[in-house]
Scaffold this motif. Structure first.
Motif, PDB file in Angstrom:
ATOM      1  N   PRO A   1     -26.550   2.015  19.352  1.00  0.00           N
ATOM      2  CA  PRO A   1     -26.902   3.206  18.567  1.00  0.00           C
ATOM      3  C   PRO A   1     -28.371   3.189  18.164  1.00  0.00           C
ATOM      4  N   SER A   2     -28.903   4.361  17.956  1.00  0.00           N
ATOM      5  CA  SER A   2     -30.301   4.481  17.553  1.00  0.00           C
ATOM      6  C   SER A   2     -30.384   4.972  16.112  1.00  0.00           C
ATOM      7  N   PRO A   3     -31.552   4.789  15.488  1.00  0.00           N
ATOM      8  CA  PRO A   3     -31.711   5.350  14.149  1.00  0.00           C
ATOM      9  C   PRO A   3     -31.514   6.856  14.174  1.00  0.00           C
ATOM     10  N   GLY A   4     -30.851   7.357  13.163  1.00  0.00           N
ATOM     11  CA  GLY A   4     -30.575   8.788  13.089  1.00  0.00           C
ATOM     12  C   GLY A   4     -31.420   9.468  12.034  1.00  0.00           C
ATOM     13  N   ASP A   5     -31.040  10.664  11.756  1.00  0.00           N
ATOM     14  CA  ASP A   5     -31.756  11.503  10.795  1.00  0.00           C
ATOM     15  C   ASP A   5     -31.305  11.157   9.384  1.00  0.00           C
ATOM     16  N   SER A   6     -32.245  10.861   8.509  1.00  0.00           N
ATOM     17  CA  SER A   6     -31.889  10.495   7.137  1.00  0.00           C
ATOM     18  C   SER A   6     -31.998  11.671   6.171  1.00  0.00           C
ATOM     19  N   ARG A   7     -32.152  12.881   6.697  1.00  0.00           N
ATOM     20  CA  ARG A   7     -32.288  14.037   5.801  1.00  0.00           C
ATOM     21  C   ARG A   7     -31.028  14.321   5.000  1.00  0.00           C
ATOM     22  N   ALA A   8     -29.885  13.863   5.454  1.00  0.00           N
ATOM     23  CA  ALA A   8     -28.631  14.106   4.726  1.00  0.00           C
ATOM     24  C   ALA A   8     -28.502  13.228   3.498  1.00  0.00           C
ATOM     25  N   ALA A   9     -29.374  12.250   3.341  1.00  0.00           N
ATOM     26  CA  ALA A   9     -29.265  11.310   2.228  1.00  0.00           C
ATOM     27  C   ALA A   9     -29.261  12.020   0.877  1.00  0.00           C
ATOM     28  N   ALA A  10     -30.080  13.030   0.724  1.00  0.00           N
ATOM     29  CA  ALA A  10     -30.138  13.746  -0.561  1.00  0.00           C
ATOM     30  C   ALA A  10     -28.805  14.419  -0.875  1.00  0.00           C
ATOM     31  N   THR A  11     -28.177  15.002   0.123  1.00  0.00           N
ATOM     32  CA  THR A  11     -26.887  15.664  -0.075  1.00  0.00           C
ATOM     33  C   THR A  11     -25.809  14.647  -0.443  1.00  0.00           C
ATOM     34  N   VAL A  12     -25.801  13.521   0.255  1.00  0.00           N
ATOM     35  CA  VAL A  12     -24.805  12.482  -0.020  1.00  0.00           C
ATOM     36  C   VAL A  12     -25.000  11.932  -1.429  1.00  0.00           C
ATOM     37  N   PHE A  13     -26.232  11.659  -1.810  1.00  0.00           N
ATOM     38  CA  PHE A  13     -26.504  11.122  -3.144  1.00  0.00           C
ATOM     39  C   PHE A  13     -26.134  12.139  -4.220  1.00  0.00           C
ATOM     40  N   SER A  14     -26.369  13.409  -3.959  1.00  0.00           N
ATOM     41  CA  SER A  14     -26.002  14.460  -4.904  1.00  0.00           C
ATOM     42  C   SER A  14     -24.486  14.517  -5.089  1.00  0.00           C
ATOM     43  N   ARG A  15     -23.727  14.381  -4.001  1.00  0.00           N
ATOM     44  CA  ARG A  15     -22.263  14.357  -4.102  1.00  0.00           C
ATOM     45  C   ARG A  15     -21.800  13.163  -4.929  1.00  0.00           C
ATOM     46  N   PHE A  16     -22.440  12.034  -4.709  1.00  0.00           N
ATOM     47  CA  PHE A  16     -22.110  10.834  -5.467  1.00  0.00           C
ATOM     48  C   PHE A  16     -22.333  11.066  -6.961  1.00  0.00           C
ATOM     49  N   LEU A  17     -23.466  11.644  -7.319  1.00  0.00           N
ATOM     50  CA  LEU A  17     -23.755  11.920  -8.731  1.00  0.00           C
ATOM     51  C   LEU A  17     -22.755  12.912  -9.320  1.00  0.00           C
ATOM     52  N   ARG A  18     -22.337  13.885  -8.527  1.00  0.00           N
ATOM     53  CA  ARG A  18     -21.333  14.853  -8.991  1.00  0.00           C
ATOM     54  C   ARG A  18     -20.019  14.147  -9.278  1.00  0.00           C
ATOM     55  N   HIS A  19     -19.614  13.215  -8.408  1.00  0.00           N
ATOM     56  CA  HIS A  19     -18.392  12.458  -8.645  1.00  0.00           C
ATOM     57  C   HIS A  19     -18.503  11.619  -9.921  1.00  0.00           C
ATOM     58  N   LEU A  20     -19.661  11.035 -10.153  1.00  0.00           N
ATOM     59  CA  LEU A  20     -19.855  10.259 -11.386  1.00  0.00           C
ATOM     60  C   LEU A  20     -19.718  11.142 -12.620  1.00  0.00           C
ATOM     61  N   ALA A  21     -20.225  12.360 -12.535  1.00  0.00           N
ATOM     62  CA  ALA A  21     -20.134  13.283 -13.675  1.00  0.00           C
ATOM     63  C   ALA A  21     -18.675  13.587 -14.013  1.00  0.00           C
ATOM     64  N   TYR A  22     -17.820  13.726 -13.006  1.00  0.00           N
ATOM     65  CA  TYR A  22     -16.405  13.993 -13.270  1.00  0.00           C
ATOM     66  C   TYR A  22     -15.732  12.799 -13.942  1.00  0.00           C
ATOM     67  N   LEU A  23     -16.189  11.591 -13.642  1.00  0.00           N
ATOM     68  CA  LEU A  23     -15.600  10.404 -14.266  1.00  0.00           C
ATOM     69  C   LEU A  23     -15.911  10.322 -15.750  1.00  0.00           C
ATOM     70  N   GLU A  24     -16.987  10.971 -16.175  1.00  0.00           N
ATOM     71  CA  GLU A  24     -17.381  10.934 -17.576  1.00  0.00           C
ATOM     72  C   GLU A  24     -16.661  11.977 -18.426  1.00  0.00           C
ATOM     73  N   LEU A  25     -15.949  12.901 -17.814  1.00  0.00           N
ATOM     74  CA  LEU A  25     -15.238  13.942 -18.560  1.00  0.00           C
ATOM     75  C   LEU A  25     -14.010  13.376 -19.251  1.00  0.00           C
ATOM     76  N   ALA A  26     -13.740  13.880 -20.427  1.00  0.00           N
ATOM     77  CA  ALA A  26     -12.520  13.490 -21.133  1.00  0.00           C
ATOM     78  C   ALA A  26     -11.312  14.097 -20.417  1.00  0.00           C
ATOM     79  N   PRO A  27     -10.209  13.371 -20.379  1.00  0.00           N
ATOM     80  CA  PRO A  27      -9.011  13.918 -19.734  1.00  0.00           C
ATOM     81  C   PRO A  27      -8.568  15.215 -20.420  1.00  0.00           C
ATOM     82  N   THR A  28      -8.265  16.212 -19.610  1.00  0.00           N
ATOM     83  CA  THR A  28      -7.815  17.496 -20.146  1.00  0.00           C
ATOM     84  C   THR A  28      -7.022  18.235 -19.076  1.00  0.00           C
ATOM     85  N   THR A  29      -6.213  19.152 -19.529  1.00  0.00           N
ATOM     86  CA  THR A  29      -5.491  20.003 -18.584  1.00  0.00           C
ATOM     87  C   THR A  29      -6.146  21.377 -18.492  1.00  0.00           C
ATOM     88  N   ALA A  30      -7.215  21.580 -19.275  1.00  0.00           N
ATOM     89  CA  ALA A  30      -7.928  22.863 -19.224  1.00  0.00           C
ATOM     90  C   ALA A  30      -8.694  22.968 -17.902  1.00  0.00           C
TER      91      ALA A  30
END
Length: 172
Positions: A128-157
């Motif tokens: 395999p060859s090195p690929g395009d790293s432009r997707a890194a920002a999108t992947v990191f943003s998704r990761f941060l979004r997942h972390l934000a959900y972990l910080e929410l208090a449990p609710t059914t709302a």
């Protein structure tokens, strides 16, 4: 269920969550996903607690990319998969199972026993060859979004960003 009856999960507004193939530790690879034609995720640095790497492998071509959260290229990804990418593949196999990861990446394991090592060996054999790293920002943003959900208090709302469908209006 050919009579039109819906199961419980089909009647609800939630989707089934697929349990991990095996439990995994989140300290080394806190985020892994099969998305956008890639195995991609976030891998913790072994030397700096404040640094993470965004790593990915594309399906079919197995092109790889690995860079830090501030877009510096990984020094270990020179000519082949670095340790971050290998850790990502190992954790993906724990999360999804070797067969599912191989199927998603379109990797032929041949007669090899399904597992992370055989998956890496089969992909590296294609040079395999090195690929395009432009997707890194999108992947990191998704990761941060997942972390934000972990910080929410449990609710059914309902969460506004999780309401995908606009409310329907009565037609007069």
């Amino acid at each position: 269920m050919g009579d039109g009856a819906l199961s419980g999960w089909e009647r609800s507004s939630t989707a089934r969550v697929i349990a991990p193939a095996r439990p995994r530790k989140l300290a080394k690879v806190p985020f892994v996903e099969l998305a956008d034609g890639r195995l991609q995720g976030v891998v913790s640095s072994g030397s700096d607690i404040g640094r993470v790497y965004v790593s990915s492998v594309t399906a079919s071509a197995f092109a790889y990319a690995c860079s830090t959260n501030n877009n510096r290229t990984c020094g270990g990804a020179r000519g082949s998969y670095c340790n971050h990418i290998r850790a990502l593949i190992n954790e993906a196999v724990l999360q999804y199972g070797a067969e599912r990861v191989a199927r998603y990446l379109k990797c032929d394991l041949g007669d090899a026993e399904p597992g992370a090592a055989s998956l890496v060996d089969a992909m590296v054999a294609t040079r395999p060859s090195p690929g395009d790293s432009r997707a890194a920002a999108t992947v990191f943003s998704r990761f941060l979004r997942h972390l934000a959900y972990l910080e929410l208090a449990p609710t059914t709302a309902p969460l506004p960003e999780m309401q995908w469908f606009p409310p329907t209006r009565a037609v007069a």
